[in-house]
Structure formats: structure tokens, C-alpha cells
Write a protein that holds these residues in place. Sequence first.
Motif, PDB file in Angstrom:
ATOM      1  N   SER A 210       4.533  11.802 -12.562  1.00 25.37           N
ATOM      2  CA  SER A 210       3.355  11.520 -12.639  1.00 25.37           C
ATOM      3  C   SER A 210       3.059  10.168 -12.188  1.00 25.37           C
ATOM      4  O   SER A 210       3.641   9.383 -12.236  1.00 25.37           O
ATOM      5  CB  SER A 210       4.184  10.693 -14.267  1.00 25.37           C
ATOM      6  OG  SER A 210       4.504  11.656 -15.218  1.00 25.37           O
ATOM      7  N   PRO A 211       1.958  10.456 -11.501  1.00 21.49           N
ATOM      8  CA  PRO A 211       1.444   8.679 -10.687  1.00 21.49           C
ATOM      9  C   PRO A 211       1.206   7.897 -11.363  1.00 21.49           C
ATOM     10  O   PRO A 211      -0.009   7.871 -12.188  1.00 21.49           O
ATOM     11  CB  PRO A 211       1.269   9.447  -9.432  1.00 21.49           C
ATOM     12  CG  PRO A 211       0.642  10.057  -9.810  1.00 21.49           C
ATOM     13  CD  PRO A 211       1.685  10.867 -11.191  1.00 21.49           C
ATOM     14  N   VAL A 212       1.623   6.760 -10.916  1.00 18.00           N
ATOM     15  CA  VAL A 212       0.670   5.234 -11.220  1.00 18.00           C
ATOM     16  C   VAL A 212       0.617   4.210 -10.145  1.00 18.00           C
ATOM     17  O   VAL A 212       1.078   3.950  -9.120  1.00 18.00           O
ATOM     18  CB  VAL A 212       0.911   4.101 -12.083  1.00 18.00           C
ATOM     19  CG1 VAL A 212       0.753   3.628 -13.039  1.00 18.00           C
ATOM     20  CG2 VAL A 212       2.036   4.673 -13.566  1.00 18.00           C
ATOM     21  N   GLU A 213      -1.289   4.427  -9.729  1.00 17.66           N
ATOM     22  CA  GLU A 213      -1.263   3.966  -8.725  1.00 17.66           C
ATOM     23  C   GLU A 213      -2.179   2.086  -9.800  1.00 17.66           C
ATOM     24  O   GLU A 213      -2.150   2.150  -9.892  1.00 17.66           O
ATOM     25  CB  GLU A 213      -3.182   4.448  -7.753  1.00 17.66           C
ATOM     26  CG  GLU A 213      -4.044   4.185  -9.067  1.00 17.66           C
ATOM     27  CD  GLU A 213      -5.798   4.935  -8.880  1.00 17.66           C
ATOM     28  OE1 GLU A 213      -5.777   4.809  -7.772  1.00 17.66           O
ATOM     29  OE2 GLU A 213      -6.018   5.780  -9.684  1.00 17.66           O
ATOM     30  N   ALA A 214      -1.775   1.537  -7.914  1.00 14.61           N
ATOM     31  CA  ALA A 214      -2.420   0.081  -7.651  1.00 14.61           C
ATOM     32  C   ALA A 214      -2.374  -0.242  -6.728  1.00 14.61           C
ATOM     33  O   ALA A 214      -1.906   0.141  -5.486  1.00 14.61           O
ATOM     34  CB  ALA A 214      -0.490  -1.071  -8.015  1.00 14.61           C
ATOM     35  N   ALA A 215      -3.358  -0.758  -5.914  1.00  8.84           N
ATOM     36  CA  ALA A 215      -3.550  -1.768  -4.674  1.00  8.84           C
ATOM     37  C   ALA A 215      -2.782  -2.597  -3.728  1.00  8.84           C
ATOM     38  O   ALA A 215      -2.978  -2.800  -3.165  1.00  8.84           O
ATOM     39  CB  ALA A 215      -5.122  -1.807  -4.610  1.00  8.84           C
ATOM     40  N   SER A 216      -2.237  -3.488  -5.027  1.00  4.73           N
ATOM     41  CA  SER A 216      -1.239  -4.356  -4.672  1.00  4.73           C
ATOM     42  C   SER A 216      -0.066  -4.577  -5.484  1.00  4.73           C
ATOM     43  O   SER A 216      -0.123  -4.615  -6.441  1.00  4.73           O
ATOM     44  CB  SER A 216      -2.285  -6.022  -4.520  1.00  4.73           C
ATOM     45  OG  SER A 216      -2.999  -5.871  -6.352  1.00  4.73           O
TER      46      SER A 216
ATOM     47  N   ILE B 261       9.947   3.820  -6.704  1.00  6.33           N
ATOM     48  CA  ILE B 261       8.826   3.395  -5.683  1.00  6.33           C
ATOM     49  C   ILE B 261       7.598   3.787  -4.889  1.00  6.33           C
ATOM     50  O   ILE B 261       9.151   3.600  -3.418  1.00  6.33           O
ATOM     51  CB  ILE B 261       8.648   1.337  -6.053  1.00  6.33           C
ATOM     52  CG1 ILE B 261       8.616   1.176  -7.310  1.00  6.33           C
ATOM     53  CG2 ILE B 261       7.602   0.594  -5.581  1.00  6.33           C
ATOM     54  CD1 ILE B 261       9.537  -0.723  -7.318  1.00  6.33           C
ATOM     55  N   LEU B 262       6.804   3.744  -4.478  1.00  3.17           N
ATOM     56  CA  LEU B 262       5.875   4.439  -2.777  1.00  3.17           C
ATOM     57  C   LEU B 262       5.088   3.381  -2.376  1.00  3.17           C
ATOM     58  O   LEU B 262       3.803   3.218  -3.192  1.00  3.17           O
ATOM     59  CB  LEU B 262       5.155   5.836  -3.504  1.00  3.17           C
ATOM     60  CG  LEU B 262       4.868   5.889  -1.836  1.00  3.17           C
ATOM     61  CD1 LEU B 262       6.536   6.668  -1.237  1.00  3.17           C
ATOM     62  CD2 LEU B 262       4.749   8.026  -2.259  1.00  3.17           C
ATOM     63  N   ALA B 263       5.947   2.221  -1.913  1.00  4.09           N
ATOM     64  CA  ALA B 263       4.922   1.538  -1.309  1.00  4.09           C
ATOM     65  C   ALA B 263       4.518   1.420  -0.221  1.00  4.09           C
ATOM     66  O   ALA B 263       5.041   1.494   0.751  1.00  4.09           O
ATOM     67  CB  ALA B 263       5.449   0.051  -1.404  1.00  4.09           C
ATOM     68  N   ASP B 264       3.268   1.092   0.442  1.00  2.00           N
ATOM     69  CA  ASP B 264       2.558   1.139   2.185  1.00  2.00           C
ATOM     70  C   ASP B 264       3.009   0.200   2.160  1.00  2.00           C
ATOM     71  O   ASP B 264       2.822  -0.864   1.590  1.00  2.00           O
ATOM     72  CB  ASP B 264       0.913   0.871   1.636  1.00  2.00           C
ATOM     73  CG  ASP B 264       0.446   0.884   2.937  1.00  2.00           C
ATOM     74  OD1 ASP B 264       1.334   2.086   4.014  1.00  2.00           O
ATOM     75  OD2 ASP B 264       0.039  -0.119   3.975  1.00  2.00           O
ATOM     76  N   HIS B 265       3.520  -0.572   3.402  1.00  2.00           N
ATOM     77  CA  HIS B 265       3.855  -1.719   4.129  1.00  2.00           C
ATOM     78  C   HIS B 265       2.521  -2.885   4.397  1.00  2.00           C
ATOM     79  O   HIS B 265       3.257  -4.132   4.096  1.00  2.00           O
ATOM     80  CB  HIS B 265       5.137  -1.388   5.299  1.00  2.00           C
ATOM     81  CG  HIS B 265       5.297  -3.019   5.639  1.00  2.00           C
ATOM     82  ND1 HIS B 265       6.118  -3.328   5.262  1.00  2.00           N
ATOM     83  CD2 HIS B 265       5.220  -3.586   7.066  1.00  2.00           C
ATOM     84  CE1 HIS B 265       6.443  -4.742   5.755  1.00  2.00           C
ATOM     85  NE2 HIS B 265       5.860  -4.565   7.535  1.00  2.00           N
ATOM     86  N   GLN B 266       1.379  -2.341   4.952  1.00  4.33           N
ATOM     87  CA  GLN B 266       0.322  -3.133   5.111  1.00  4.33           C
ATOM     88  C   GLN B 266      -0.116  -3.372   4.070  1.00  4.33           C
ATOM     89  O   GLN B 266      -1.382  -2.189   3.688  1.00  4.33           O
ATOM     90  CB  GLN B 266      -0.584  -3.018   6.503  1.00  4.33           C
ATOM     91  CG  GLN B 266       0.636  -3.166   7.674  1.00  4.33           C
ATOM     92  CD  GLN B 266       0.079  -3.220   8.753  1.00  4.33           C
ATOM     93  OE1 GLN B 266      -1.087  -2.610   8.810  1.00  4.33           O
ATOM     94  NE2 GLN B 266       0.385  -3.486  10.278  1.00  4.33           N
ATOM     95  N   LEU B 267      -0.476  -4.440   3.219  1.00  4.77           N
ATOM     96  CA  LEU B 267      -0.897  -4.348   2.551  1.00  4.77           C
ATOM     97  C   LEU B 267      -2.428  -5.624   2.301  1.00  4.77           C
ATOM     98  O   LEU B 267      -2.075  -6.508   3.187  1.00  4.77           O
ATOM     99  CB  LEU B 267       0.111  -5.206   0.766  1.00  4.77           C
ATOM    100  CG  LEU B 267       0.645  -3.889   0.184  1.00  4.77           C
ATOM    101  CD1 LEU B 267       1.226  -4.352  -1.048  1.00  4.77           C
ATOM    102  CD2 LEU B 267       0.282  -2.591   0.315  1.00  4.77           C
ATOM    103  N   ASP B 268      -3.161  -5.955   0.973  1.00  5.40           N
ATOM    104  CA  ASP B 268      -4.232  -6.355   1.632  1.00  5.40           C
ATOM    105  C   ASP B 268      -3.471  -8.337   1.685  1.00  5.40           C
ATOM    106  O   ASP B 268      -2.335  -8.254   0.996  1.00  5.40           O
ATOM    107  CB  ASP B 268      -5.669  -6.503   0.626  1.00  5.40           C
ATOM    108  CG  ASP B 268      -6.198  -5.634   0.935  1.00  5.40           C
ATOM    109  OD1 ASP B 268      -6.321  -4.609   1.956  1.00  5.40           O
ATOM    110  OD2 ASP B 268      -6.823  -4.291  -0.203  1.00  5.40           O
ATOM    111  N   ASP B 269      -4.121  -9.005   2.264  1.00  2.94           N
ATOM    112  CA  ASP B 269      -4.580 -10.906   2.230  1.00  2.94           C
ATOM    113  C   ASP B 269      -2.595 -11.221   2.975  1.00  2.94           C
ATOM    114  O   ASP B 269      -1.927 -11.850   2.476  1.00  2.94           O
ATOM    115  CB  ASP B 269      -4.777 -11.335   0.974  1.00  2.94           C
ATOM    116  CG  ASP B 269      -5.372 -11.129   0.569  1.00  2.94           C
ATOM    117  OD1 ASP B 269      -6.466 -11.012   1.269  1.00  2.94           O
ATOM    118  OD2 ASP B 269      -6.203 -10.947  -0.748  1.00  2.94           O
TER     119      ASP B 269
END
Length: 756
Positions: free
Chosen positions: A637-643, A661-669
Motif C-alpha cells: 500500500s504505497p503512499v506518495e510524497a514529493a517532499s 520509507i523509500l526515499a530518493d536522495h536528491q529532492l527539490d530545493d
Amino acid sequence: MLEDMIDPALPLAEQNARLRAILAALMDRSEHSRMPSRPMGQLTHVVALEQQVRSRTRDLAETLDKLRVANARLSQAERDAVGARNSLVDALEAMGEGFAMFDARDRLTLWNSQFCAALPDIRDQLDAGLPFRDYVQTVSQSDAIDLTTATERRAWVAQRLQSHMRRNVNFTVPLRGDHWLQVSEQRMASGGTAIIQTDVTAMVRTERLEREKLLDEQAQMVRATLDHIDQAVLIFDAKGRLAGWNRRLREIFAPPNALLASGTPFTHVLNDLMRRRLLGRGNIRQVLTDWVNGPAFRPPLGLDIVQEDGTELLLSAQAMPDRGFVMSFTDLTTERRAIAEMHRLNETLEARVQARTGELVAARDAAERANASKSRFVASASHDLLQPLNAAKLFLSSLAAMDNPAAQARLIGRVQSAFTSVEDILGALLDLSKFDIGAARARMDVVPLAPLFARLRDEFQPMADRRGLRLAVMPTQAHVRSDAVYLKRILQNLVSNALRYTETGRVVLGVRRQGAHLRVEVWDTGPGIPHDKQVDIFKEFTRLNPSGDGGMGLGLAIVEQACALLEHPLSLRSELGKGTVFAITVPVAQGAAATPTPKAESDHPPGLLSDMLVLVIENDATSRRALMGMLEDWGASPVEAASLPDAQVQIAELGIAPDAILADHQLDDGATGLQAIAALRAAHGAIPAILVTADHGLELAEQADGAGTLVMTKPLALRRLKRVLQQLPYYRPDQVRALDSGARSGDSSYWLHPED
């Protein structure tokens, strides 16, 4: 009774004196006796005494007769001894050879007039009782012996005393004036030593004449040889007299015919050359004269001579063992002028070389800057390159999981294969860029080979099956000291290359023990590598068969640079038509524990993804949607977030913390996945987390390891991601480093079984 009163050993005069004293005492006693009333008794007593005196006088006379006989015999013996000594001396004098005798204490006792006659300056120093050591020291100082320096005299004394310790010695002593003395020592039964000196000058000279006759033929050969060499040669004997010359001497110096005659003194030859100014200027006369008159063992002499017409000669002088010497003159005019011309040309050439070198240095610097810029661009652009590739790979995986027609399934498989090739090429380019910019770092640790070999077998077995090859991975329980990530990448490239280039047969992966090292070898039965290509194959983008399925030619370039980084020697052995062997030498890890047997699948919790709440933090919408679809296909059951703020809002709306938590390393700002994970953990507890990144560097891996966060690099290995997500809920962040003390930071493989 007489013997009791007179000692027979006393001289005869002493015995007579004592007898006269005894007789006087007896006479006095008979004349002054105190018994006048007994004249008969006194008379009787006098008569008895007279008889005793007569008896003893008779005995004394007999003793005197014996003594005279003994004295006569002693005198005769002394005369015989003197006669024998005189005869011995006469015999020694008649020998004609020098003779001397030293007693058992090595002291001089006897010698004749011929002994040391050849050494007249020391004869007066010979004396009875002279110790042998002093005798040898005295002889060494004689002016008649052909010893010139103190060093030669000391060496001769040491050798003479050493030879004296033997029972029989024979040697020859050179004397001045071309005389020779042979010395023979014989040890006698009494312990003394007899020395005989023989003048062998005539014998030596005769042998020399005979030897000279035998050498006449050789001398002719030597003269022919001398006439054909390019140097002018002068040969002088021990007395400095001219003994030989060659044709080249006449060509260089043109001496008068009368001068070139056997027996011409060296001084005459030197004066003629100096008078005609053929030996240049300076003190060359004195230098040559001092050298010729020097010691017998003088060192060679070399002089540069410049004549008035500019001719340059090299004079070389060499002493011979018989005290003669040889002088040679080499004409170096042409050679020296050529060297001068070469120096002149070199000066102009050096200027041109320096100018060209400057241009080459500038070009090299420009090329290095361009290469570094390229490498930095590839490294910095890795995120932008891998991000769409990762999203496309996720979409393809979701598409492949659907029910597709056979034709569409084959097309999806080909597209996945193409993306896998692109992924391999990008990974190789990233690895090369790290080596180019010096960003590659090795982390040496104990690496068990058993699980590594098992993973390689499982990874390449499908490829071997597709090509109809046999892949043999030999079992081993060895541990080595290396970098687990780079060692795996090296073996992956070697096995992959072997499978690509082998048409039939098999590929073998195994190890051989070699002292304190192991040789990890990859054998194949491919076509082999030509000897002239065995260096080129390690260059980038080099392939032996460009038309075949051989990749982009980057694998062996990575292998070579990784082996250099790890200091693991790399070797290659190949034979055309029979196959190739690549081997890397790796040090054995001392004291390493045995590799544990992998646990069966049933020993691990099943960890299904059903109803697992996974928070996906990804700023790229395409990648986020692809990842969400993949997780849904797996039952999560994934939950998406951009930041991070978006994630905090999603968790607040749900009212519960995510399971992972599955997080990309390079996010915005400028935000990072590590910062987001740390913030969510601070608010909701120790949530298991995976950091997804295109950065393959060691620094980020160490930061994530310190934070208790797993790292997976793009493009994602989907099977591995699924396995990690299945096991992730059972581990807490503070347990990550305790899972496996030998785990490599940033390598999620320690979460997996060898068969994964």
C-alpha cells in the motif's frame, strides 16, 4: 777405603793435595804421641799407619792412571769433534750453495759463507742465536731483493713466515739485476730447519731464451695483428728499450728510420717526439717520464694530446707483468669533430624540442582538462541520466506483470533486455569516470568467497543456459582481503566477457592457493586472444569482435583499473583456438572464520508485502508513478510524497506512521532523502528506510550507514528491492550494522540470501 776419603770426581791436583795433607797429619801424630811409656805400641801403630799409607798411595796411583787414560780419551774425542766440525764446515763451504741451520727454537746455529752471499748488505747482521722471524725481516729490507715498496715488503714477509710453517718449502726470490735465488727449506727430525739457497739465474735465463724461441711464431702473429689495428703502438721492455712497433706508428708520427730500432731507449723516442712538437704542449714530458720510472705495479695512464695542426690523439700507457710497458696512440680527430658537430646540432635540436615539448604539454593539459571535464560531467549527470532509465524500467516491470499476448510479451522482453544493456553501459561509464577523476576509493575488508561465488553463479547461469554453455563455479571456503564491491564487479566483468566470447564448451570460476595469496581464475574455451592484442583489450571501447554480442568494450578497462586500485595483480594467459585464462592475485585473510552455510528459505520470515504501508518520497513525478505502480503490483500500500512537508501531511492525514520509507536522495530545493528520513524518524520513531540514489560514491554510503539506512543505487534491481522490502520490517535502524560485521557500507546485498 780410599774412595771414601777422596772424591774421584775432583781434579787430580786437588786429590794429590788432600793425600799430602793426610800423610802429614799421620806423620805428625806418630812423632808427637802422648804415650812415651808404651814405645812398642806406638811403633806398631806407626807401622800399621805406614802400611795403610802405602796401600792408599798405591790406590791413588791406580786412580791417577785411570784418570790419565780418561783425559786422553776425552782429548781425543774433542780432537775428533773439532775435526768433524771442521770437516762439516769444509763440506758446507765446498757445496757452492748457501746453507744455514736453525734449531728447534728457530734460532740460527750454523751457516756457510755462501749463505745470503747474494744479499751482501745483510751478511754482517747474521749472528748465532738470530731468531728466524728477525732473519726474514732483515732479508726483506735488503736492497738486493726486487721489492720496491713497503707494502710489497710486508706482503713478502707475511707470505715467507706462512710458508715456514710447512715441513718442505721451495720458492724463488727475484733479485735486482735480473738475478734469481731459489730457496729450499727442509724440516729436520730434531725439529730444526735446514735452508739451502741456490743461484738459479742461469737456469731462469736459459728457460727464458727457450721460451722466447717458442714465442717467435706467436710474436710474428702479434706483429701482424699490431700492423692491422688502427692505433699506433710502441712496446718497451723492462729496461725501457724499444722492443716493438707497428705500421700505424709510422703513419701518424713518421719517425726517422734510425730511431725505430730494437733497443732504442724510451728517452730517445720521447725526445724526438717532443722536438718535433708531436705531443702537444704542457708538461707531458714530465708526466710520461714519471710514469715510466714509477713502480712496477703502476696504474694505466691516459692523456689527451692536441697537435699543432688540430689533430687530437688519445695516449694510453699500460704496464706489463715483466716491468715492460706499452704505449698506444688513437686518432680521435674525426670522432671528436663529429661529437662537436653533434653538440652543435643538439643545441638547436634542444631548442626545437623544448618548443615542441611546450606545445605537447599544453596539448596534454588541454586533453587532461577535457577528460576531467568529461568525467566530472558523467559523474554529475548520473542522476539525470539514471532517473528516466529507472522510471522506464519500473514501468516495463509493471507492464511485464500484466497478462500480455505472446508477441507483446516477447517485445517487452526485448525492450527490457535493451534497457539492461543501457544500464550496464551507464554503470561502466560511471565506474570509469570515478577512476578518471580519482574519486574511486577502496575499502579493504575480509571478504568470504563462498557467498560471492554463489551470487555470481546464480547471476550468470541463465546467460550460460541461453548460450548452451556450461558454467562451473568451484566451491571454496576461503576468505580474502579485498573490497567486496570492486571484487564483485571485477569477477562480474570477467565471467560476463568469458560467456560472451565463448561459442562452445564451458566457463570455469575457481581459486588456487599460492602461498599467502589466492589466484582467482576465470577459464573459458573461447577463440583465444592474439598475442599482439593482449594489451589493446584493456583499452576503453576496444572489442576483438565488434560485430558480435560483445558489449561496448568497457569491462576489461574497468577490471584493469579496479585491480590497480585494489593492488591485486592481474594476469592473462591465452592460446588461439584453445581459450583464455584471466587471473587476479588476492591476499588471503589471516584468521578469518569459516563461511557460514546459507540458511534455507524456511529459516527466514516470509515478510510478504501485503498491506505494507510504504511511504515513497520522490520529487520526479514520472519515477514516483512508476514506483507506486510497481509497489501496488507487489501487494503493498504505497503512499506518495514529493517532499518532506508533503510526506508529513500524508502521515498526518493517515494518522499512522508508515511501515517503511523509500526515499530518493536528491529532492527539490537542495533537500535530501537522508534529511527527510531523519526528520520522520524524529517524529514517529525508528522507521526502517531505504535511500534510493544515483550516487555510487563511498561518502554517501558511509553517511547512510551511520544513520542506519540501507542504500540502493539506480537503476534499481527490482528483485533485490522486493527482497529487501520483504525483510525490512523485521529490522530496526540500530540493528543494521549488527546484521553482518563483514558487510560493506552501501551494499544492500547483506540483507539477501546468496541465492538472491
